[in-house]
Design an enzyme around this catalytic site. Structure first.
Site: not given
Length: 184
Positions: A43, A161
């Site tokens: 991130h 997913t």
């Protein structure tokens, strides 16, 4: 009794990196022994990654509508006890908007990637575009990475997913005192 995630990570580290020290960076050392091609998820904003990163590797940058990100981030802060976040959603939104939130600044983070969106080694994706047309976005991602996914492979990714599939796969992360069970 199932081990917690940190115990599992350290077990894997010791198996793949014998005679290495934890304090020298578990994930860094595990990456060093992982064969290419590798996928690294983080991130971090581009400014704290290696300066010539885009000249050496492909980067997929995913961002989200700021309103949705603020709400999701707020719930994460409230759910994980080690953050000990006591503020309201309104306070948190003001912190993000003014670049005072933990793990910020959000705006500069996104702006840095946006400025490089035409770089041949950067693929900029909006989460909302994935939700709207996941097959189309998987096609673009497949082309960018150079793996030429078949329609069946893309469909398998969509199924694997999906939120409903992920909810039923494996056990959720557990840890005594790690989660605020009142927040759901």
């Amino acid at each position: 009794m199932k081990k917690n995630n940190m115990d599992t990570t350290l077990t894997i580290f010791r198996r793949h990196c014998p005679n290495k020290k934890i304090e020298d960076g578990v994930f860094k050392q595990m990456l060093e022994v992982t064969q290419s091609p590798r996928i690294i998820k983080c991130h971090f904003p581009l400014e704290i990654l290696p300066p010539h990163l885009l000249e050496k590797v492909k980067v997929v940058y995913v961002t989200r509508n700021p309103k949705d990100m603020i709400v999701s981030y707020y719930h994460l802060l409230k759910y994980l006890t080690f953050f000990n976040y006591k503020g309201s959603l309104e306070k948190h939104a003001k912190e993000v908007i003014s670049d005072e939130a933990m793990f910020g600044p959000f705006w500069r983070h996104v702006h840095q990637a946006w400025e490089k969106r035409y770089h041949p080694n950067l693929h900029f994706i909006f989460y909302e575009d994935l939700k709207k047309d996941i097959m189309g976005e998987l096609g673009k991602l497949s082309d960018f990475v150079g793996i030429n996914l078949t329609e069946q492979q893309k469909q398998n990714i969509v199924e694997h997913t999906s939120f409903s599939n992920m909810k039923h796969r494996g056990e959720p992360v557990k840890g005594e005192g790690l989660f605020n069970e009142e927040v759901k």
